[in-house]
Every structure is written in C-alpha cells, then in structure tokens.
Design a protein around this motif. Structure first.
Motif, PDB file in Angstrom:
ATOM      1  N   ASN A  45      27.356  25.457 -22.889  1.00 16.72           N
ATOM      2  CA  ASN A  45      26.592  24.295 -23.356  1.00 16.72           C
ATOM      3  C   ASN A  45      25.107  24.429 -23.023  1.00 16.72           C
ATOM      4  N   LYS A  46      24.792  24.936 -21.818  1.00 15.57           N
ATOM      5  CA  LYS A  46      23.386  25.146 -21.439  1.00 15.57           C
ATOM      6  C   LYS A  46      22.736  26.206 -22.309  1.00 15.57           C
ATOM      7  N   ILE A  47      23.447  27.280 -22.555  1.00 15.89           N
ATOM      8  CA  ILE A  47      22.931  28.371 -23.397  1.00 15.89           C
ATOM      9  C   ILE A  47      22.612  27.842 -24.796  1.00 15.89           C
ATOM     10  N   ILE A  48      23.531  27.092 -25.373  1.00 17.98           N
ATOM     11  CA  ILE A  48      23.329  26.536 -26.715  1.00 17.98           C
ATOM     12  C   ILE A  48      22.119  25.606 -26.722  1.00 17.98           C
ATOM     13  N   LEU A  49      21.993  24.766 -25.725  1.00 23.80           N
ATOM     14  CA  LEU A  49      20.853  23.847 -25.620  1.00 23.80           C
ATOM     15  C   LEU A  49      19.536  24.613 -25.507  1.00 23.80           C
TER      16      LEU A  49
END
Length: 179
Positions: free
Chosen positions: A67-71
């Motif tokens: 989720n952090k990577i996508i954000l």
C-alpha cells in the motif's frame, strides 16, 4: 557522507527491483524505483534481517508495504501500480538484500515472499505443483502484474501450502528465468 555497505546494498537491490518490476502497462525507471523504495521506508529494513517483521507478521507487513509503495508511486505520477507490481518491487529488493546476501537461513528472511512472475507461474502450472494446478491457472490468467491484493495473497498462500516448513524462497527452484 561516507559510502557504506548498506548504501551499496540499497543501490544494487533498488536497481534489480526496478528492472524486474517495470513491465508493459507499468513502466518506470530504476531511479523511480529507488525513489519509491526510499520514500516508502523500505530502505530502513535492509541494514539487518532482525529489522524485518517476525514470520507470523510478514503478510500483514507486506500488505502495508504494498500500500505504501502504491501511494508513493502515485505521488510521482505512476498511477497504474498494482499490488502485483508493488510486490515484485518489494520482493526483488528484499531478495537481493537478504536471500542472496547470505542471510537465507535467518528465520525472518525465510518468511520473505518470493518474487512472482509469469515464468514461475507457468512452471508451477505445468508441473501441477502441490496439486494446485487450478490455483496456478487462475493466477496465470490474471497475470502477476495485474494482481490486486487478494489475488496476490492467494498465490502466496498456495506457495505456503507447497513449501510447508521450507523457506519461501525455495519455491524459486521452479523459476526458469535463468535459462
């Protein structure tokens, strides 16, 4: 600032991950990969395997990392980062830093997710690995680079069934990308 082994490891792992995860439909540069990994704090994990989560917490941490990577990818204008692409970026990054860095027997490293790609999925399917041909077939049809969170986690769950108590990286004995 001195050049440390951790910086060296980070640069190599970011390069490898960026090259492996950039695919049709989600192209980005190695520099983009490095920025995303740094901004998502993945770089903070590679100093020592004890900085990784304990095995029982790996999946929830991995979901959070994706989720952090996508954000972070979205923040630099990459709006087509899926959970499959984010997972590949994470998994190659940590594989380069730890699995291939001599920590392959460490309890936390053994729990790291392996990189998933079509070469691995095709071989798992063709060999009906673990009697899970149906699972591998579905994953192949979806394509690893298109996986949402649930689809990615279903593949990881199937790999766990196959591997039992063995390290997660050992599923890569079926990966034929080196040929």
């Amino acid at each position: 600032m001195s050049y440390t082994i951790n910086e060296h490891r980070h640069r190599f792992a970011a390069w490898a991950a960026g090259r492996a995860a950039s695919v049709n439909g989600c192209r980005f540069t190695v520099e983009d990969a490095k920025i995303i990994l740094e901004r998502s704090a993945m770089v903070d994990l590679i100093a020592h395997p004890n900085d990784l989560p304990i095995p029982l917490e790996m999946d929830s941490f991995h979901r959070s990392w994706r989720n952090k990577i996508i954000l972070e990818a979205e923040k630099i204008g990459l709006t087509n980062f899926t959970h499959g692409v984010a997972a590949k970026l994470i998994n190659i990054y940590l594989k380069a830093a730890f699995v291939c860095g001599g920590y392959h027997e460490h309890e936390r490293v053994k729990a790291l997710h392996p990189p998933i790609d079509s070469v691995l999925l095709d071989e798992l399917y063709s060999k009906n690995t673990g009697g899970l041909k149906k699972n591998w077939s579905l994953a192949r049809k979806i394509r690893w680079s298109k996986f949402n969170s649930d689809e990615y986690e279903a593949v990881i769950s199937a790999i766990r069934k196959v591997n039992g108590d063995r390290a997660m990286w050992e599923i890569e004995k079926f990966w034929r990308g080196y040929q």
